[in-house]
Write an enzyme that holds these catalytic residues in place. Structure first.
Site, PDB file in Angstrom:
ATOM      1  N   ARG A  23       0.808  -1.223   0.000  1.00 44.31           N
ATOM      2  CA  ARG A  23       0.000   0.000   0.000  1.00 44.31           C
ATOM      3  C   ARG A  23       0.840   1.272   0.000  1.00 44.31           C
ATOM      4  O   ARG A  23       0.385   2.337  -0.378  1.00 44.31           O
ATOM      5  CB  ARG A  23      -0.911   0.041   1.243  1.00 44.31           C
ATOM      6  CG  ARG A  23      -1.898  -1.111   1.327  1.00 44.31           C
ATOM      7  CD  ARG A  23      -2.522  -1.144   2.704  1.00 44.31           C
ATOM      8  NE  ARG A  23      -1.498  -1.349   3.732  1.00 44.31           N
ATOM      9  CZ  ARG A  23      -1.687  -1.139   5.032  1.00 44.31           C
ATOM     10  NH1 ARG A  23      -2.856  -0.705   5.476  1.00 44.31           N
ATOM     11  NH2 ARG A  23      -0.719  -1.352   5.898  1.00 44.31           N
ATOM     12  N   HIS A  63      19.140  30.119   5.854  1.00 43.88           N
ATOM     13  CA  HIS A  63      18.191  30.964   6.556  1.00 43.88           C
ATOM     14  C   HIS A  63      18.341  30.826   8.071  1.00 43.88           C
ATOM     15  O   HIS A  63      18.652  29.743   8.576  1.00 43.88           O
ATOM     16  CB  HIS A  63      16.763  30.588   6.158  1.00 43.88           C
ATOM     17  CG  HIS A  63      16.476  30.821   4.712  1.00 43.88           C
ATOM     18  ND1 HIS A  63      15.506  30.130   4.026  1.00 43.88           N
ATOM     19  CD2 HIS A  63      17.043  31.667   3.800  1.00 43.88           C
ATOM     20  CE1 HIS A  63      15.474  30.548   2.760  1.00 43.88           C
ATOM     21  NE2 HIS A  63      16.409  31.465   2.597  1.00 43.88           N
ATOM     22  N   HIS A 120      19.957  27.140   8.223  1.00 43.45           N
ATOM     23  CA  HIS A 120      19.467  25.967   7.489  1.00 43.45           C
ATOM     24  C   HIS A 120      19.390  26.280   6.006  1.00 43.45           C
ATOM     25  O   HIS A 120      18.954  27.359   5.601  1.00 43.45           O
ATOM     26  CB  HIS A 120      18.081  25.575   8.008  1.00 43.45           C
ATOM     27  CG  HIS A 120      17.475  24.428   7.276  1.00 43.45           C
ATOM     28  ND1 HIS A 120      16.377  24.560   6.443  1.00 43.45           N
ATOM     29  CD2 HIS A 120      17.826  23.118   7.226  1.00 43.45           C
ATOM     30  CE1 HIS A 120      16.080  23.378   5.933  1.00 43.45           C
ATOM     31  NE2 HIS A 120      16.929  22.491   6.388  1.00 43.45           N
ATOM     32  N   TYR A 133       8.621  21.941   8.050  1.00 43.93           N
ATOM     33  CA  TYR A 133       9.256  22.640   9.161  1.00 43.93           C
ATOM     34  C   TYR A 133       8.294  22.702  10.340  1.00 43.93           C
ATOM     35  O   TYR A 133       7.189  23.220  10.207  1.00 43.93           O
ATOM     36  CB  TYR A 133       9.591  24.087   8.788  1.00 43.93           C
ATOM     37  CG  TYR A 133      10.457  24.267   7.575  1.00 43.93           C
ATOM     38  CD1 TYR A 133      11.801  24.584   7.696  1.00 43.93           C
ATOM     39  CD2 TYR A 133       9.926  24.152   6.286  1.00 43.93           C
ATOM     40  CE1 TYR A 133      12.597  24.780   6.581  1.00 43.93           C
ATOM     41  CE2 TYR A 133      10.714  24.337   5.162  1.00 43.93           C
ATOM     42  CZ  TYR A 133      12.052  24.658   5.316  1.00 43.93           C
ATOM     43  OH  TYR A 133      12.826  24.836   4.211  1.00 43.93           O
TER      44      TYR A 133
END
Length: 200
Positions: A23, A63, A120, A133
């Site tokens: 599945r 960032h 990041h 996030y």
């Protein structure tokens, strides 16, 4: 769940078991017991959950958030594949300027805990790569800053073979040295205090 302490002070990688059948798959990228065992406390109170979708070659970041208020993050990639980069931007940190790289994707569902003051970035390795996030603070545009991921001094291992696409803000972002000279980087002690206060 596998827990890995990264080379940036306070940062961790968490790799959950992934259960597959005809599945599809099921996994739990955040699990309180292993997280608490590694960090000594549960995940911060969640103030914001966001995600983005990126085409192959999109480079987002580096960032970070002005501290205070600062933002801790827990990120993972449930679909697609990205090369993820963490960079310690905390002036005074024992790992200041160090970077860590991980490959995140829907096959492993590995997640990263990003402390307050750690930058990041990621490069999308496939079309339609999604990054989720979970954050300790909401988004305020005026508090969001960037450092260039192409700063030669950082030497992030960005693979060849990609036509890099960046936002105007990221293209114009200063180098780490320029950001430090302009007083834009957070102080390590301040970041630790802000992060400790998240649970109060």
């Amino acid at each position: 769940m596998q827990v890995q302490k990264l080379g940036i002070e306070g940062a961790f990688a968490f790799t959950p078991p992934v259960y597959r059948d005809d599945r599809g798959l099921f996994t739990s990228p955040y699990q309180e017991a292993p997280f608490s065992g590694a960090r000594g406390r549960t995940l911060f109170p969640v103030r914001d959950i966001s995600h983005n979708l990126s085409a192959r070659g999109v480079l987002r970041g580096i960032h970070y958030t002005t501290t205070p208020p600062g933002r801790a993050k827990y990120v993972y990639c449930p679909y697609g594949r990205v090369r993820d980069y963490l960079v310690d931007l905390r002036v005074g940190s024992p790992t200041f300027g160090r970077h860590e790289t991980a490959e995140l994707g829907g096959d492993t569902c590995q997640a990263l805990y990003i402390p307050v003051g750690v930058g990041h970035a990621f490069l999308s390795l496939e079309d339609d790569s999604m990054v989720v996030y979970v954050m300790s603070e909401g988004y305020t545009a005026a508090n969001e800053l960037a450092v260039s991921p192409l700063d030669p001094a950082l030497a992030l291992p960005i693979p060849d073979g990609y036509d890099l696409a960046q936002s105007e803000r990221d293209t114009a972002a200063p180098t780490l040295a320029e950001a430090r000279e302009r007083g834009l980087l957070p102080e390590y002690d301040t970041c630790l205090k802000v992060e400790a206060a998240l649970w109060q």
